[in-house]
Motif scaffolding. Structure first.
Motif, PDB file in Angstrom:
ATOM      1  N   TRP A 188      74.293   4.701 -85.432  1.00  0.00           N
ATOM      2  CA  TRP A 188      73.134   4.929 -86.289  1.00  0.00           C
ATOM      3  C   TRP A 188      71.899   4.803 -85.404  1.00  0.00           C
ATOM      4  N   HIS A 189      70.956   5.708 -85.543  1.00  0.00           N
ATOM      5  CA  HIS A 189      69.694   5.605 -84.820  1.00  0.00           C
ATOM      6  C   HIS A 189      68.673   4.985 -85.773  1.00  0.00           C
ATOM      7  N   GLY A 190      68.179   3.808 -85.406  1.00  0.00           N
ATOM      8  CA  GLY A 190      67.285   3.089 -86.299  1.00  0.00           C
ATOM      9  C   GLY A 190      65.827   3.298 -85.937  1.00  0.00           C
ATOM     10  N   SER A 191      65.020   3.543 -86.957  1.00  0.00           N
ATOM     11  CA  SER A 191      63.586   3.688 -86.730  1.00  0.00           C
ATOM     12  C   SER A 191      62.830   3.394 -88.006  1.00  0.00           C
ATOM     13  N   ILE A 192      61.653   2.836 -87.855  1.00  0.00           N
ATOM     14  CA  ILE A 192      60.757   2.642 -88.989  1.00  0.00           C
ATOM     15  C   ILE A 192      59.720   3.763 -89.041  1.00  0.00           C
TER      16      ILE A 192
ATOM     17  N   ASN B 157      68.660   7.532 -72.250  1.00  0.00           N
ATOM     18  CA  ASN B 157      69.728   6.534 -72.227  1.00  0.00           C
ATOM     19  C   ASN B 157      70.838   6.868 -73.216  1.00  0.00           C
ATOM     20  N   TYR B 158      70.462   7.407 -74.368  1.00  0.00           N
ATOM     21  CA  TYR B 158      71.513   7.744 -75.333  1.00  0.00           C
ATOM     22  C   TYR B 158      72.325   8.954 -74.871  1.00  0.00           C
ATOM     23  N   ALA B 159      71.679   9.909 -74.245  1.00  0.00           N
ATOM     24  CA  ALA B 159      72.426  11.057 -73.725  1.00  0.00           C
ATOM     25  C   ALA B 159      73.482  10.599 -72.728  1.00  0.00           C
ATOM     26  N   LEU B 160      73.137   9.628 -71.887  1.00  0.00           N
ATOM     27  CA  LEU B 160      74.105   9.088 -70.941  1.00  0.00           C
ATOM     28  C   LEU B 160      75.183   8.279 -71.662  1.00  0.00           C
ATOM     29  N   LEU B 161      74.775   7.457 -72.625  1.00  0.00           N
ATOM     30  CA  LEU B 161      75.752   6.647 -73.364  1.00  0.00           C
ATOM     31  C   LEU B 161      76.828   7.522 -73.994  1.00  0.00           C
ATOM     32  N   ARG B 162      76.447   8.615 -74.622  1.00  0.00           N
ATOM     33  CA  ARG B 162      77.434   9.518 -75.236  1.00  0.00           C
ATOM     34  C   ARG B 162      78.420  10.061 -74.202  1.00  0.00           C
ATOM     35  N   ARG B 163      77.896  10.447 -73.046  1.00  0.00           N
ATOM     36  CA  ARG B 163      78.788  10.974 -72.016  1.00  0.00           C
ATOM     37  C   ARG B 163      79.754   9.899 -71.515  1.00  0.00           C
TER      38      ARG B 163
ATOM     39  N   VAL C 176      73.603   0.103 -84.421  1.00  0.00           N
ATOM     40  CA  VAL C 176      72.317   0.741 -84.678  1.00  0.00           C
ATOM     41  C   VAL C 176      71.498   0.661 -83.396  1.00  0.00           C
ATOM     42  N   LEU C 177      71.129   1.812 -82.870  1.00  0.00           N
ATOM     43  CA  LEU C 177      70.306   1.856 -81.669  1.00  0.00           C
ATOM     44  C   LEU C 177      68.830   1.920 -82.048  1.00  0.00           C
ATOM     45  N   GLY C 178      68.012   1.159 -81.342  1.00  0.00           N
ATOM     46  CA  GLY C 178      66.586   1.171 -81.634  1.00  0.00           C
ATOM     47  C   GLY C 178      65.779   0.733 -80.436  1.00  0.00           C
TER      48      GLY C 178
ATOM     49  N   PRO D  15      72.515   1.765 -70.305  1.00  0.00           N
ATOM     50  CA  PRO D  15      73.521   2.437 -71.124  1.00  0.00           C
ATOM     51  C   PRO D  15      74.943   2.223 -70.631  1.00  0.00           C
ATOM     52  N   VAL D  16      75.124   1.987 -69.332  1.00  0.00           N
ATOM     53  CA  VAL D  16      76.468   1.671 -68.829  1.00  0.00           C
ATOM     54  C   VAL D  16      76.957   0.367 -69.447  1.00  0.00           C
ATOM     55  N   LYS D  17      76.088  -0.619 -69.512  1.00  0.00           N
ATOM     56  CA  LYS D  17      76.488  -1.918 -70.085  1.00  0.00           C
ATOM     57  C   LYS D  17      76.715  -1.801 -71.584  1.00  0.00           C
ATOM     58  N   ILE D  18      75.878  -1.013 -72.282  1.00  0.00           N
ATOM     59  CA  ILE D  18      76.111  -0.793 -73.709  1.00  0.00           C
ATOM     60  C   ILE D  18      77.471  -0.153 -73.927  1.00  0.00           C
TER      61      ILE D  18
END
Length: 367
Positions: free
Chosen positions: A177-181, A136-142, A109-111, A88-91
Motif C-alpha cells: 500500500w502506498h500511504g499518503s495524506i 526506491n520503490y522501483a528498485l524494491l519491486r525489481r 504501507v510505504l510512506g 530498498p535492499v534492506k526493505i
C-alpha cells in the motif's frame, strides 16, 4: 473488508495521572495490543516507523516478527515503512524475512513519514523526498520480482548481479500500500503499479481525502488495472468510545488536549467536526465509519488509531473489546451489504498466490 488498528508508538505522559511509561513498558504494551486485536477478531495490526522521541517503533520488522510468533491469524502490517530513508535492499530483505516468519501474514504501507530531520539522519535530502520514493520503490519491486538485479540510479550505489535474500514466500512479494495524506505523486505511483493506496484519514477533512482517492482511482483505471471502482483503497481513522457520547467526550478530552500531535490546537469539538475523529458511542462510530463510503466508494481496509496520547493500556484494551464486540461485526455486515458487485476483497498472501497460479494455468492453456 479488513478491519484493524495501527499504532504510532508514542511515549506520552498520561495527563490524568502524570504517569509516563518507559520505552520498555510502551513496547510491551504494543505487543499486548496486537495480541488483543487478534483475540477480539480484528484482521490487521500495523506498526509505525519512527526514529525520534517520543516514538519507540524504530524497527517494525523486529516487533512484527515477535508478534508473528505469538499470534496465528492476524495480518501484520506497517502504518509507515519509510521508503525514502531506508535502503530498498534492506526493505526487500527485511520484509521477505518477516513474510516467511509470519507464514505470509504480512504486507506493508510505504510512506515518507512526517519528520523532516529523519532525512539527514539517514544521509538523504528532504527536498528529494518524492524522487526518493519513486526511485526506491522501483528498485524494491525489481528486487522482489527478479532473481538477479543489475541496477543504477541516483540515490544509492549501483547493483551488479545482486540477489535479495530470502526470496519472497511462494515467489509472491508482500502486498504494498502506498500511504499518503497530501501528495498526488504518491497516489499516481500506487495507481501506476496497480498497488493499494492508503489514505491516513485522520488530519484532513473528508473533501481532501475524497479528492486523493478519486485521483488514485482514475489513474488506476488509466493505467489499465481495471475499473476505477475496483482500485484497492485503505483508510485510517481515530475513535474513542463509551456507552454514551457525553462520557466518551469527558474521558477523552484531557488526552486530546495534551496529545503531541494535535494537542493545544483546535478544540476537540472543532477537530471532530472537521476531520474523521469520532468520539462518542459505538453507534456513532458505526454511523460515521459507514459514511466514509459515501465519498471514497467501496474500499478494502479500515484501520483505527486507538493507543496514543498517553491512554493507559487498560483503557486501550477496553476500547478494543468495544471495537471487536460492538462495532466491527456491524460494520462487516453493513459494508458487505452495500458493496457493489465485482469489487475485490483486500489482497492477502493466499489470494495473491491463487491469482498467480491461475494466471500460470491460463498461460499454459493459451500456449
Amino acid at each position: 473488508m479488513q478491519f484493524g488498528i495501527f499504532t504510532v508508538g508514542d511515549v506520552t505522559t498520561d495527563p490524568t495521572t502524570g504517569h509516563t511509561p518507559s520505552e520498555a513498558e510502551r513496547i510491551r504494551a504494543m505487543v499486548t495490543i496486537a495480541q488483543k486485536a487478534e483475540e477480539v477478531g480484528l484482521d490487521v495490526f500495523a506498526a509505525g516507523e519512527h526514529h525520534n522521541p517520543p516514538f519507540v517503533p524504530s524497527s517494525p520488522t523486529t516487533m512484527l516478527g515477535y508478534i508473528a510468533a505469538t499470534t496465528e491469524r492476524i495480518i501484520l502490517s506497517t502504518s509507515t515503512t519509510l521508503i525514502t530513508t531506508n535502503d530498498p535492499v534492506k526493505i526487500a530483505e527485511d520484509y521477505a524475512m518477516l513474510q516467511h516468519l509470519a507464514d505470509g501474514r504480512t504486507d506493508l504501507v510505504l510512506g515518507r513519514g512526517n519528520t523532516g530531520p529523519v532525512y539527514p539522519w539517514f544521509g538523504q535530502d528532504i527536498r528529494q523526498g518524492v524522487n526518493l520514493a519513486i526511485e526506491n520503490y522501483a528498485l524494491l519491486r525489481r528486487l522482489w520480482t527478479e532473481e538477479v538485479v543489475d541496477w543504477q540510479g541516483h540515490f544509492r550505489t549501483p547493483l551488479q548481479g545482486f540477489t535479495s535474500t530470502p526470496r519472497p514466500l511462494d515467489g509472491i512479494a508482500p502486498f504494498v500500500w502506498h500511504g499518503s495524506i497530501r501528495t498526488p505523486e504518491i497516489a499516481e505511483q500506487a495507481a501506476y503499479y496497480g498497488d493499494g493506496f492508503f489514505a491516513n484519514h485522520i488530519f484532513w477533512p473528508a473533501s481532501h481525502t475524497a479528492q486523493m482517492v478519486r485521483l488514485y482511482r482514475e489513474r488506476f483505471e488509466h493505467h489499465g488495472h481495471g475499473p476505477a471502482a475496483n482500485a484497492i483503497v485503505g483508510l485510517g481513522g481515530q475513535v474513542f468510545m463509551a456507552k454514551n457520547s457525553q462520557d466518551a467526550v469527558r474521558q477523552f478530552r484531557p488526552y486530546f488536549d495534551n496529545a503531541p500531535v494535535y494537542g493545544h490546537g483546535p478544540s476537540l469539538e472543532d477537530f471532530t467536526s472537521q476531520t474523521p475523529l469520532t468520539v462518542g458511542s459505538p453507534q456513532e462510530v458505526i454511523d460515521r465509519t459507514l459514511g466514509f463510503r459515501e465519498y471514497v466508494g467501496d474500499y478494502q481496509r479500515q484501520l483505527f488509531l486507538m493507543d496514543h496520547a498517553g491512554l493507559p493500556l487498560k483503557t486501550v484494551l477496553e476500547q478494543l473489546d468495544i471495537l471487536g464486540e460492538e462495532v466491527v461485526p456491524v460494520l462487516r455486515k453493513e459494508f458487505a451489504a452495500r458493496r457493489a458487485a465485482g469489487v475485490p476483497d483486500a489482497p492477502t498472501h493466499a489470494s495473491l498466490v491463487a491469482a498467480a497460479q491461475a494466471s500460470a494455468v491460463a498461460e499454459e492453456v493459451a500456449a
